[in-house]
Design a protein around this motif. Structure first.
Motif, PDB file in Angstrom:
ATOM      1  N   ASN A 145       0.803  -1.221   0.000  1.00  0.00           N
ATOM      2  CA  ASN A 145       0.000   0.000   0.000  1.00  0.00           C
ATOM      3  C   ASN A 145       0.838   1.273   0.000  1.00  0.00           C
ATOM      4  N   ARG A 146       2.129   1.138   0.293  1.00  0.00           N
ATOM      5  CA  ARG A 146       2.968   2.331   0.406  1.00  0.00           C
ATOM      6  C   ARG A 146       3.897   2.548  -0.780  1.00  0.00           C
ATOM      7  N   VAL A 147       4.053   1.549  -1.641  1.00  0.00           N
ATOM      8  CA  VAL A 147       4.957   1.686  -2.784  1.00  0.00           C
ATOM      9  C   VAL A 147       4.225   1.308  -4.066  1.00  0.00           C
ATOM     10  N   SER A 148       4.870   1.570  -5.178  1.00  0.00           N
ATOM     11  CA  SER A 148       4.263   1.232  -6.468  1.00  0.00           C
ATOM     12  C   SER A 148       4.270  -0.283  -6.663  1.00  0.00           C
ATOM     13  N   ALA A 149       3.448  -0.733  -7.603  1.00  0.00           N
ATOM     14  CA  ALA A 149       3.369  -2.165  -7.886  1.00  0.00           C
ATOM     15  C   ALA A 149       4.719  -2.693  -8.360  1.00  0.00           C
ATOM     16  N   ALA A 150       5.407  -1.913  -9.200  1.00  0.00           N
ATOM     17  CA  ALA A 150       6.710  -2.342  -9.710  1.00  0.00           C
ATOM     18  C   ALA A 150       7.735  -2.460  -8.586  1.00  0.00           C
ATOM     19  N   ALA A 151       7.720  -1.488  -7.663  1.00  0.00           N
ATOM     20  CA  ALA A 151       8.660  -1.510  -6.541  1.00  0.00           C
ATOM     21  C   ALA A 151       8.380  -2.708  -5.636  1.00  0.00           C
ATOM     22  N   PHE A 152       7.099  -2.993  -5.404  1.00  0.00           N
ATOM     23  CA  PHE A 152       6.730  -4.124  -4.547  1.00  0.00           C
ATOM     24  C   PHE A 152       7.187  -5.436  -5.166  1.00  0.00           C
ATOM     25  N   ARG A 153       6.948  -5.609  -6.466  1.00  0.00           N
ATOM     26  CA  ARG A 153       7.340  -6.857  -7.134  1.00  0.00           C
ATOM     27  C   ARG A 153       8.862  -7.026  -7.123  1.00  0.00           C
ATOM     28  N   LEU A 154       9.584  -5.926  -7.356  1.00  0.00           N
ATOM     29  CA  LEU A 154      11.043  -5.992  -7.347  1.00  0.00           C
ATOM     30  C   LEU A 154      11.550  -6.408  -5.976  1.00  0.00           C
ATOM     31  N   HIS A 155      11.001  -5.812  -4.939  1.00  0.00           N
ATOM     32  CA  HIS A 155      11.443  -6.120  -3.580  1.00  0.00           C
ATOM     33  C   HIS A 155      11.103  -7.558  -3.202  1.00  0.00           C
ATOM     34  N   GLN A 156       9.911  -8.013  -3.554  1.00  0.00           N
ATOM     35  CA  GLN A 156       9.491  -9.372  -3.206  1.00  0.00           C
ATOM     36  C   GLN A 156      10.251 -10.431  -3.989  1.00  0.00           C
ATOM     37  N   SER A 157      10.896 -10.033  -5.083  1.00  0.00           N
ATOM     38  CA  SER A 157      11.627 -10.984  -5.925  1.00  0.00           C
ATOM     39  C   SER A 157      13.052 -11.218  -5.464  1.00  0.00           C
ATOM     40  N   MET A 158      13.500 -10.513  -4.427  1.00  0.00           N
ATOM     41  CA  MET A 158      14.892 -10.647  -4.000  1.00  0.00           C
ATOM     42  C   MET A 158      15.241 -12.084  -3.621  1.00  0.00           C
ATOM     43  N   GLY A 159      14.306 -12.808  -3.055  1.00  0.00           N
ATOM     44  CA  GLY A 159      14.574 -14.207  -2.708  1.00  0.00           C
ATOM     45  C   GLY A 159      14.941 -15.033  -3.939  1.00  0.00           C
ATOM     46  N   TRP A 160      14.255 -14.773  -5.052  1.00  0.00           N
ATOM     47  CA  TRP A 160      14.568 -15.476  -6.297  1.00  0.00           C
ATOM     48  C   TRP A 160      15.925 -15.052  -6.837  1.00  0.00           C
ATOM     49  N   PHE A 161      16.243 -13.768  -6.701  1.00  0.00           N
ATOM     50  CA  PHE A 161      17.547 -13.287  -7.158  1.00  0.00           C
ATOM     51  C   PHE A 161      18.680 -13.939  -6.361  1.00  0.00           C
TER      52      PHE A 161
END
Length: 231
Positions: A145-161
């Motif tokens: 709710n506090r960041v853009s959709a792109a920022a949220f997806r990027l942050h949540q993808s760190m585990g995959w990275f």
């Protein structure tokens, strides 16, 4: 006043204590068998031994002479109460049980991330301790709710990275044992290994991670209230 202290343990136990309230021989006996001395200290209000049930980091919100934030109140469970909790020096520590001390704080100084302290008026306090339990995905939803959709997806993808980095490291190591494939495996491995480091330096990720840390800081694992005891 609210104080926020971060600590950690490798023994499944945290300790809330004023060093001046512990026995003079605490440093000596706690290294041999701390169980009995901590049970006695907790019973007498000289410290509070917190069984966390697991190793790792723990965040404490301590409210001194004021109520718990209304936002947190609904998440509190398992109240433990001490009518007269001693804080004779006015320096209250929250650390892993193994980092508790009376005089010798060298172990905690060596690993300062495993505990911290705050100051309050010396004396007796009515202490209440709670553990917290939050709805699943509460913090992730707040971040969304506090960041853009792109920022949220990027942050949540760190585990995959990070997983890709592990694979890349394995490929790079393999290339040295199978020299025939080195021209292919080594550069691929290096690229995969570098991905999380590159992503972590992207401004969008850095700002989102800052907000994520801020959100986590607002949701402690342990809450304490200390009300000055005036008899």
């Amino acid at each position: 006043m609210k104080h926020v202290i971060e600590g950690g343990t490798d023994s499944g136990s945290m300790l809330l204590f004023d060093p001046a309230a512990l026995p003079d021989d605490y440093d000596k006996h706690s290294k041999v068998d701390p169980t009995e001395i901590l049970e006695t200290a907790t019973l007498n209000g000289d410290a509070y031994w917190i069984d966390t049930g697991g190793d790792g980091g723990y965040l404490l919100h301590a409210f001194v002479n004021e109520p718990v934030d209304s936002k947190l109140a609904k998440f509190l469970l398992d109240e433990q109460h001490v009518e007269k909790f001693r804080v004779p020096s006015g320096n209250l520590y929250f650390s892993g049980m193994e980092y508790g001390f009376r005089y010798n704080n060298s172990f905690l100084k060596k690993y300062p991330h495993m505990g911290g302290s705050f100051e309050l008026e010396p004396g007796l306090y009515r202490l209440s301790l709670y553990r917290t339990e939050y709805p699943e995905k509460l913090m992730e939803t707040e971040l969304r709710n506090r960041v853009s959709a792109a920022a949220f997806r990027l942050h949540q993808s760190m585990g995959w990275f990070i997983l890709l980095a592990v694979i890349g490291f394995s490929l790079a190591i393999t290339s040295f044992f199978k020299s025939t494939f080195m021209p292919i495996l080594l550069p691929v491995g290096v690229i995969l290994f570098a991905i999380p480091f590159v992503v972590s330096r992207i401004p969008l990720y850095k700002e989102t991670d800052r907000i994520w840390v801020e959100i986590q800081w607002n949701y402690p694992s342990i809450v304490a209230t200390l009300k000055y005891y005036d008899g």
